[in-house]
Design an enzyme around this catalytic site. Structure first.
Site, PDB file in Angstrom:
ATOM      1  N   THR A  80       0.811  -1.218   0.000  1.00 23.36           N
ATOM      2  CA  THR A  80       0.000   0.000   0.000  1.00 23.36           C
ATOM      3  C   THR A  80       0.846   1.272   0.000  1.00 23.36           C
ATOM      4  OG1 THR A  80      -0.237  -0.123   2.406  1.00 23.36           O
ATOM      5  CG2 THR A  80      -1.996  -1.104   1.074  1.00 23.36           C
ATOM      6  N   CYS A  81       2.081   1.205   0.460  1.00 25.50           N
ATOM      7  CA  CYS A  81       2.950   2.380   0.428  1.00 25.50           C
ATOM      8  C   CYS A  81       3.285   2.769  -1.010  1.00 25.50           C
ATOM      9  CB  CYS A  81       4.236   2.130   1.200  1.00 25.50           C
ATOM     10  SG  CYS A  81       3.964   1.871   2.949  1.00 25.50           S
TER      11      CYS A  81
END
Length: 118
Positions: A80-81
Site C-alpha cells: 500500500t505504500c
C-alpha cells in the site's frame, strides 16, 4: 483502468503468462462490478492495493499499478505504500488454476481488512 499493469516485454514467455492471469483478473473485476462476488466490491479491491476505497479528488501521488510475481500461491498481496497490487502469475511449473478456484483466492484477499497483509 485505475490499476495499470506493468507487463514484461511483448513476445516474451513471461508476458504470455502475465496476459493469462491479467485476463482472469479482468474477468474477476467484471464479476465484482456486477455484484456477483458476495461482499467484495471494487472499493475493496482498490483499498487492498492502496489503502483507500476511492480515488482521491486530485488523484494518487503514486499511480496504482499491478506487478506480476511468481509465487507458490495465487493469493494476491499488496504494497500500500507504493500502491502496488502483486498479482501472482503462472509459470511453466505452476499452471493457472480454473477461474472458480482463482476467484476464491481473490475473494479471500480482497475481503481481508489488513490491506494486503494476509
Amino acid at each position: 483502468m485505475l490499476l495499470q499493469p506493468q507487463f514484461s516485454e511483448e513476445g516474451s514467455n513471461k508476458r504470455s503468462f502475465e496476459n493469462k492471469v491479467y485476463g482472469a483478473f479482468t474477468r474477476y473485476l467484471r464479476e465484482v462490478a456486477g455484484g456477483r462476488r458476495g461482499t467484495v466490491f471494487l472499493g475493496k479491491v482498490l483499498r487492498f492495493a492502496t489503502g483507500s476505497e476511492e480515488e482521491p479528488m486530485l488523484g494518487f501521488v503514486l499511480h496504482p499499478s499491478i506487478k506480476f510475481t511468481v509465487a507458490g500461491s495465487f493469493v494476491p498481496t499488496a504494497n500500500t505504500c507504493a500502491n502496488t497490487l502483486n498479482l501472482p502469475r503462472p509459470s511453466p511449473d505452476t499452471p493457472l488454476p480454473p477461474d472458480q478456484k482463482l476467484f476464491h483466492f481473490y475473494d479471500l484477499a480482497f475481503s481481508n481488512t489488513y490491506f494486503g497483509l494476509i
